[in-house]
Motif scaffolding. Structure first.
Motif, mmCIF file in Angstrom:
data_model
loop_
_atom_site.group_PDB
_atom_site.id
_atom_site.type_symbol
_atom_site.label_atom_id
_atom_site.label_comp_id
_atom_site.label_asym_id
_atom_site.label_seq_id
_atom_site.Cartn_x
_atom_site.Cartn_y
_atom_site.Cartn_z
ATOM 1 N N LEU A 1 15.885 56.744 -27.134
ATOM 2 C CA LEU A 1 16.732 56.339 -28.272
ATOM 3 C C LEU A 1 15.893 56.195 -29.540
ATOM 4 C CD1 LEU A 1 17.908 53.615 -29.968
ATOM 5 C CD2 LEU A 1 19.524 55.389 -29.274
ATOM 6 N N THR A 8 23.567 58.629 -26.086
ATOM 7 C CA THR A 8 22.449 58.741 -25.133
ATOM 8 C C THR A 8 22.850 59.639 -23.956
ATOM 9 O OG1 THR A 8 23.133 56.521 -24.407
ATOM 10 C CG2 THR A 8 21.114 56.681 -25.690
ATOM 11 N N GLN A 17 18.129 46.563 -23.392
ATOM 12 C CA GLN A 17 18.282 47.628 -24.403
ATOM 13 C C GLN A 17 18.745 47.041 -25.741
ATOM 14 O OE1 GLN A 17 20.798 50.872 -23.027
ATOM 15 N NE2 GLN A 17 19.646 51.106 -21.116
ATOM 16 N N THR A 31 15.168 55.045 -21.355
ATOM 17 C CA THR A 31 16.300 55.181 -22.275
ATOM 18 C C THR A 31 15.945 54.656 -23.663
ATOM 19 O OG1 THR A 31 17.745 54.846 -20.365
ATOM 20 C CG2 THR A 31 18.758 54.665 -22.527
ATOM 21 N N PHE A 46 24.904 53.321 -25.987
ATOM 22 C CA PHE A 46 23.664 52.539 -26.100
ATOM 23 C C PHE A 46 23.916 51.398 -27.074
ATOM 24 C CE2 PHE A 46 19.618 51.178 -27.635
ATOM 25 C CZ PHE A 46 18.754 51.341 -26.582
ATOM 26 N N PRO A 47 23.505 50.182 -26.808
ATOM 27 C CA PRO A 47 22.827 49.713 -25.595
ATOM 28 C C PRO A 47 23.802 49.500 -24.443
ATOM 29 C CG PRO A 47 23.151 47.892 -27.121
ATOM 30 C CD PRO A 47 23.645 49.110 -27.820
ATOM 31 N N ARG A 48 23.282 49.559 -23.225
ATOM 32 C CA ARG A 48 24.091 49.331 -22.028
ATOM 33 C C ARG A 48 23.547 48.187 -21.193
ATOM 34 N NH1 ARG A 48 26.103 55.040 -21.702
ATOM 35 N NH2 ARG A 48 27.676 55.188 -20.083
#
Ligand code: AMP
Length: 190
Positions: free
Chosen positions: A69, A32, A93, A65, A87-89
């Motif tokens: 994605l 990302t 997410q 985001t 990703f994910p963070r």
């Protein structure tokens, strides 16, 4: 099909390892951070939005985001699987990713975390900043802010994946090849 999340703090080597592993396992690598940087370089609306967050070392808002994605995944309909890097963070997410994959009858097979001590990470990032040109790699206060974001929003994802028995920690210190070997040992069992 294998879908892998490569996890770890900034500078832990996710991007470097993903580049090796994607060819070996025939997976599509989605970073990302790289997609945001591409958009900044090309001055797209997404890039303009992401720029101030990124340059200060803050996370870009979740919905932006997540939408980005999903679009990246949709561009690769024939993929054999994905390596998600960066990703994910956040928990939101991670939930969005699970729901999105579930709609497609797919799942995350495992999250593999590269474990590296913070002092070493600062050194690595400052070194990378000498050649990467990334503003967020060149300033210690921005680097510290990225770690804060990681600790407050991202580190909890370890629990999220542990609860699904999908978390695997790997020592992220050593030569690139040694670390790749450690990752292979995990991926081959997924
Ligand atoms: P990276 O290249 O993974 O170090 O990411 C660089 C920067 O891009 C981060 O500090 C964030 O500003 C932004 N970014 C990348 N991935 C995400 C994400 N999953 N959620 C929010 N912001 C992100």
């Amino acid at each position: 099909m294998k879908n892998i999340v490569l996890f770890g703090p900034p500078g832990s080597g996710k991007g470097t390892q993903a580049e090796v592993l994607k060819d070996e396992y025939n997976l599509v690598h989605i970073s990302t951070g790289d997609v945001f940087r591409y958009n900044i370089k090309n001055k797209t609306p997404l890039g303009n939005l992401a720029k101030s967050y990124m340059n200060d070392g803050n996370l870009v808002p979740d919905q932006v985001t997540i939408d980005m994605l999903k679009a990246e995944v949709e561009k690769n309909k024939k993929a054999n699987g994905f390596i998600f890097d960066g990703f994910p963070r956040t928990v939101s997410q991670a939930k969005a990713l699970d729901a999105f994959l579930q709609e497609k009858g797919k799942t995350i097979n495992g999250m593999i975390a590269l474990e590296v001590a913070e002092d070493l990470l600062v050194e690595r990032l400052l070194n990378r900043g000498l050649t990467s040109g990334r503003p967020d790699d060149q300033d210690v206060s921005k680097i510290r802010n990225r770690f804060d974001e990681y600790q407050t929003k991202t580190a909890v994802l370890q629990d999220y994946y542990e609860q699904q028995n999908k978390y695997f920690g790997v020592d992220g210190v050593g030569s690139i090849e040694d670390i790749t070997n450690r990752l292979r040992a995990v991926i081959n069992k997924l």
